[in-house]
Design a protein around this motif. Structure first.
Motif, PDB file in Angstrom:
ATOM      1  N   ASP A 139       1.127  -0.916   0.068  1.00  0.00           N
ATOM      2  CA  ASP A 139      -0.270  -0.339   0.153  1.00  0.00           C
ATOM      3  C   ASP A 139       0.654   1.055  -0.611  1.00  0.00           C
ATOM      4  OD1 ASP A 139      -2.271  -0.955  -0.044  1.00  0.00           O
ATOM      5  OD2 ASP A 139      -2.260  -1.190   2.463  1.00  0.00           O
ATOM      6  N   ARG A 140       2.181   0.964   0.198  1.00  0.00           N
ATOM      7  CA  ARG A 140       2.888   2.392   0.002  1.00  0.00           C
ATOM      8  C   ARG A 140       2.804   2.526  -1.338  1.00  0.00           C
ATOM      9  NH1 ARG A 140       7.001   4.897   3.013  1.00  0.00           N
ATOM     10  NH2 ARG A 140       6.300   3.275   4.717  1.00  0.00           N
ATOM     11  N   VAL A 141       2.954   4.334  -1.414  1.00  0.00           N
ATOM     12  CA  VAL A 141       3.078   5.125  -2.510  1.00  0.00           C
ATOM     13  C   VAL A 141       4.277   5.727  -2.444  1.00  0.00           C
ATOM     14  CG1 VAL A 141       1.140   4.490  -2.881  1.00  0.00           C
ATOM     15  CG2 VAL A 141       0.935   6.572  -1.698  1.00  0.00           C
ATOM     16  N   PHE A 153      -0.184  10.991   5.881  1.00  0.00           N
ATOM     17  CA  PHE A 153      -0.930   9.886   5.507  1.00  0.00           C
ATOM     18  C   PHE A 153      -0.211  10.183   4.080  1.00  0.00           C
ATOM     19  CE2 PHE A 153      -3.512   7.913   8.652  1.00  0.00           C
ATOM     20  CZ  PHE A 153      -3.602   7.276   9.569  1.00  0.00           C
ATOM     21  N   GLN A 154       0.810  10.793   3.083  1.00  0.00           N
ATOM     22  CA  GLN A 154       0.698  10.525   1.822  1.00  0.00           C
ATOM     23  C   GLN A 154       1.727   9.679   1.527  1.00  0.00           C
ATOM     24  OE1 GLN A 154       2.091  14.013   0.252  1.00  0.00           O
ATOM     25  NE2 GLN A 154       1.247  15.028   1.094  1.00  0.00           N
ATOM     26  N   HIS A 155       2.039   8.713   1.685  1.00  0.00           N
ATOM     27  CA  HIS A 155       2.920   7.438   2.152  1.00  0.00           C
ATOM     28  C   HIS A 155       2.219   6.743   1.524  1.00  0.00           C
ATOM     29  CE1 HIS A 155       2.479   6.860   6.197  1.00  0.00           C
ATOM     30  NE2 HIS A 155       2.574   6.092   5.810  1.00  0.00           N
ATOM     31  N   ALA A 156       0.846   6.129   1.803  1.00  0.00           N
ATOM     32  CA  ALA A 156      -0.100   5.285   1.462  1.00  0.00           C
ATOM     33  C   ALA A 156      -1.514   5.713   0.507  1.00  0.00           C
ATOM     34  CB  ALA A 156      -1.083   4.999   2.971  1.00  0.00           C
ATOM     35  N   SER A 157      -0.826   4.407  -0.235  1.00  0.00           N
ATOM     36  CA  SER A 157      -2.231   4.892  -1.343  1.00  0.00           C
ATOM     37  C   SER A 157      -3.883   5.001  -0.753  1.00  0.00           C
ATOM     38  CB  SER A 157      -2.984   3.303  -2.085  1.00  0.00           C
ATOM     39  OG  SER A 157      -2.818   2.548  -1.379  1.00  0.00           O
ATOM     40  N   TYR A 158      -4.673   5.472  -0.953  1.00  0.00           N
ATOM     41  CA  TYR A 158      -5.819   6.434  -1.127  1.00  0.00           C
ATOM     42  C   TYR A 158      -6.826   5.230  -0.293  1.00  0.00           C
ATOM     43  CZ  TYR A 158      -9.879   9.557   0.014  1.00  0.00           C
ATOM     44  OH  TYR A 158     -10.437  10.511   0.618  1.00  0.00           O
ATOM     45  N   HIS A 167     -17.189   7.666   2.751  1.00  0.00           N
ATOM     46  CA  HIS A 167     -17.858   8.515   1.476  1.00  0.00           C
ATOM     47  C   HIS A 167     -16.499   8.762   1.431  1.00  0.00           C
ATOM     48  CE1 HIS A 167     -22.082   7.731   2.332  1.00  0.00           C
ATOM     49  NE2 HIS A 167     -21.525   7.595   4.156  1.00  0.00           N
ATOM     50  N   ALA A 168     -15.714   9.089   0.270  1.00  0.00           N
ATOM     51  CA  ALA A 168     -14.791   9.564  -0.043  1.00  0.00           C
ATOM     52  C   ALA A 168     -15.198  11.173  -1.817  1.00  0.00           C
ATOM     53  CB  ALA A 168     -13.455   8.934  -0.279  1.00  0.00           C
ATOM     54  N   ALA A 169     -13.870  11.131  -1.452  1.00  0.00           N
ATOM     55  CA  ALA A 169     -13.658  11.637  -3.351  1.00  0.00           C
ATOM     56  C   ALA A 169     -12.394  12.469  -3.534  1.00  0.00           C
ATOM     57  CB  ALA A 169     -14.978  13.651  -2.536  1.00  0.00           C
ATOM     58  N   GLU A 170     -12.254  13.161  -4.200  1.00  0.00           N
ATOM     59  CA  GLU A 170     -10.771  13.785  -4.436  1.00  0.00           C
ATOM     60  C   GLU A 170      -9.664  14.082  -3.662  1.00  0.00           C
ATOM     61  OE1 GLU A 170      -7.433  14.672  -6.233  1.00  0.00           O
ATOM     62  OE2 GLU A 170      -9.063  13.715  -7.960  1.00  0.00           O
ATOM     63  N   PRO A 171      -8.667  13.429  -3.377  1.00  0.00           N
ATOM     64  CA  PRO A 171      -8.160  13.360  -2.074  1.00  0.00           C
ATOM     65  C   PRO A 171      -6.861  14.228  -2.138  1.00  0.00           C
ATOM     66  CG  PRO A 171      -7.315  11.812  -3.494  1.00  0.00           C
ATOM     67  CD  PRO A 171      -8.300  12.463  -4.068  1.00  0.00           C
ATOM     68  N   HIS A 217     -21.018   6.240   9.805  1.00  0.00           N
ATOM     69  CA  HIS A 217     -20.834   7.122   8.545  1.00  0.00           C
ATOM     70  C   HIS A 217     -19.535   7.808   8.401  1.00  0.00           C
ATOM     71  CE1 HIS A 217     -24.251   6.585   6.257  1.00  0.00           C
ATOM     72  NE2 HIS A 217     -25.486   7.100   7.328  1.00  0.00           N
ATOM     73  N   LEU A 218     -18.515   7.368   7.669  1.00  0.00           N
ATOM     74  CA  LEU A 218     -16.899   8.155   8.096  1.00  0.00           C
ATOM     75  C   LEU A 218     -17.255   8.574   7.115  1.00  0.00           C
ATOM     76  CD1 LEU A 218     -13.584   6.058   8.328  1.00  0.00           C
ATOM     77  CD2 LEU A 218     -13.716   8.404   7.238  1.00  0.00           C
ATOM     78  N   VAL A 219     -16.869  10.099   6.941  1.00  0.00           N
ATOM     79  CA  VAL A 219     -16.378  10.987   6.003  1.00  0.00           C
ATOM     80  C   VAL A 219     -15.376  11.630   5.431  1.00  0.00           C
ATOM     81  CG1 VAL A 219     -17.811  12.725   5.032  1.00  0.00           C
ATOM     82  CG2 VAL A 219     -19.566  12.163   6.034  1.00  0.00           C
ATOM     83  N   ASP A 220     -14.108  11.233   4.109  1.00  0.00           N
ATOM     84  CA  ASP A 220     -13.165  11.946   4.440  1.00  0.00           C
ATOM     85  C   ASP A 220     -12.874  12.955   4.278  1.00  0.00           C
ATOM     86  OD1 ASP A 220     -10.383  11.090   5.043  1.00  0.00           O
ATOM     87  OD2 ASP A 220     -10.035  10.452   3.337  1.00  0.00           O
ATOM     88  N   MET A 221     -13.150  13.851   5.026  1.00  0.00           N
ATOM     89  CA  MET A 221     -13.193  15.425   5.241  1.00  0.00           C
ATOM     90  C   MET A 221     -11.229  16.611   4.923  1.00  0.00           C
ATOM     91  SD  MET A 221     -16.149  16.273   4.392  1.00  0.00           S
ATOM     92  CE  MET A 221     -16.476  18.595   5.076  1.00  0.00           C
ATOM     93  N   PHE A 222     -10.563  14.504   5.158  1.00  0.00           N
ATOM     94  CA  PHE A 222      -8.928  15.373   5.173  1.00  0.00           C
ATOM     95  C   PHE A 222      -8.193  14.721   4.594  1.00  0.00           C
ATOM     96  CE2 PHE A 222     -12.353  16.569   9.169  1.00  0.00           C
ATOM     97  CZ  PHE A 222     -11.930  17.571   9.053  1.00  0.00           C
ATOM     98  N   PRO A 223      -8.877  13.890   3.551  1.00  0.00           N
ATOM     99  CA  PRO A 223      -7.477  13.408   3.045  1.00  0.00           C
ATOM    100  C   PRO A 223      -6.238  13.492   2.788  1.00  0.00           C
ATOM    101  CG  PRO A 223      -8.785  13.487   1.418  1.00  0.00           C
ATOM    102  CD  PRO A 223      -9.420  14.564   2.048  1.00  0.00           C
TER     103      PRO A 223
END
Length: 431
Positions: A63-65, A80-85, A114-118, A412-418
């Protein structure tokens, strides 16, 4: 130390167990992922807790990017930028579930994500301004310190915000007194980046040519709708202890922010949800499919949920300590804005006969607390929607709500902070 990372915890660090040695305990290692093998350097110890850094990555997770930002790992903003979304979302789900279970909450509903553009999602950034290598630069703080970090990019911010910051640095060269006095700036943009609000935070009052500065900025940033300047009473201290006094204003005092079919007036410096791609989804989760006679929106802010609730409830009461923006957004028949703390409002409400069919509450990070949970339990409101940005305080409060007779119906987990460890949740409770 040779370590095997077991899991990632709230805050973003991976943890491993160091057994059978004098320094046995739990080791926290930032920027690691479950299943990875590392060589680590010990940084500090505090009882059975140890903090370490990666010396060598022996076996990397699938999962590392590669991080997108050149400042990742040094800047204190992202974890978390080292992890895939997909991995980030999975980690956050596990952290939320474990935090709730640790509070004694069992029979949890399935956590819906619930997620969107990270990337490029933030509609607001606050940057420090400081001279670095003989030139005025904008930046953040280095991770775990108060040391200034000049930056060249911020890929989680709406592009127009960093563009505006770079232009501001250039324009300030012609306004040296303002450049010297400015400690920080805050930039806020509307949903489609069509307007910008700018706030200067100053150590002292510079020359009286604020309008001239703003007009110069407008020539380079046509989206600039308004700007303000505030003097910080206690410069040098952390923001938590600062008090800023407004001294100058130019242009509009806020901007119009569109969310779905609604438009909100958001005053300069007022709180608003930071993820421009997921605000509509958050509103839908908190309000959708609900209607009736009476609803209360506690910690109402600018009225993000109140306006939508008013479409399907005969009466909506919105409660906020300072109701300036709320009053501007929430007028008309069946709409009542109350200037009070939630605790004050509920203490009075339990003495009266009127009872709502729905309560929506979106408190700050500290949560609502024991007394608010107890008062809501006494009201026996059939449905409560709790919007939270901190799983620890959410778990504490949900434990109180469950003990007072509520059952968790949706989670619900809403990923407001990718790219960061922060997470937003929407919990639906019913009696």
């Amino acid at each position: 130390m040779r370590l095997s990372i077991e899991k990632v915890v709230y805050g973003g660090s991976g943890i491993a167990r160091q057994e059978g040695q004098a320094s046995a305990g739990t080791v926290f290692v930032p920027f690691t992922l479950p299943g990875e093998e590392i060589d680590a350097d010990l940084i500090s110890t505090d009882g059975s807790r140890m903090d370490a850094s990666v010396k060598e990555l022996i076996s990397a997770s699938s999962d590392r990017v590669l991080p997108r930002c050149i400042h990742f790992g040094v800047c204190g903003g992202c974890q978390f930028q080292h992890a895939s979304y997909d991995a980030q979302l999975s980690l956050k789900r596990e952290i939320l579930q474990e935090t709730l279970q640790r509070a004694g909450l069992s029979s949890l509903p399935e956590i819906e994500i619930h997620a969107a553009e990270p990337w490029e999602y933030r509609n607001r950034i606050r940057l420090r301004l400081q001279e670095f290598d003989g030139k005025l630069r904008a930046g953040y703080l280095k991770r775990g310190s108060t040391e200034f970090l000049p930056i060249q990019m911020c890929p989680i911010a709406a592009p127009i915000l960093w563009q505006a910051a770079e232009i501001l640095l250039d324009v300030l060269e012609a306004f040296p007194q303002w450049a010297k006095a400015t400690q920080e700036i805050e930039l806020f943009t509307a949903d489609e980046e069509q307007k910008i609000q700018l706030t200067f935070f100053l150590s002292s009052m510079p020359a009286k040519n604020f309008a001239e500065l703003c007009n110069a900025l407008l020539l380079r940033i046509p989206q600039l709708a308004g700007a303000g300047a505030q003097v910080i009473e206690t410069p040098g201290k952390s923001r938590r202890f600062q008090r800023a006094i407004p001294i100058e204003s130019w242009g509009a005092a806020g901007l119009t922010y569109n969310v779905g079919e609604e438009s909100y007036w958001v005053g300069r410096g007022s709180f608003f949800q930071v993820n421009r791609f997921l605000v509509s989804r958050l509103v839908q989760l908190a309000t959708g499919g609900r209607g009736g006679r009476l609803a209360w929106d506690l910690y109402a802010g600018v009225g993000l949920f109140s306006r939508v609730l008013a479409k399907n409830f005969a009466e909506v009461v919105a409660v906020e300590v300072e109701k300036g923006n709320l009053e501007a957004n929430f007028r008309g028949e069946g709409r009542r804005a109350v200037a009070a703390t939630t605790l004050e409002f509920l203490r009075q409400a339990v003495l009266e006969r009127d009872r709502p069919e729905l309560i929506v509450m979106d408190p700050p990070r500290a949560g609502v607390g024991t007394e608010v949970c107890s008062l809501i339990g006494r009201l026996k409101t059939p449905e409560v929607v709790y919007v939270s940005c901190d799983p620890a305080t959410l778990s504490r409060d949900l434990r109180e709500m469950v003990d007072s007779g509520y059952k968790m119906d949706q989670l619900h987990l809403v990923d407001m902070f990718p790219q960061t460890f922060h997470q937003e949740t929407v919990t639906v409770l019913r009696r």
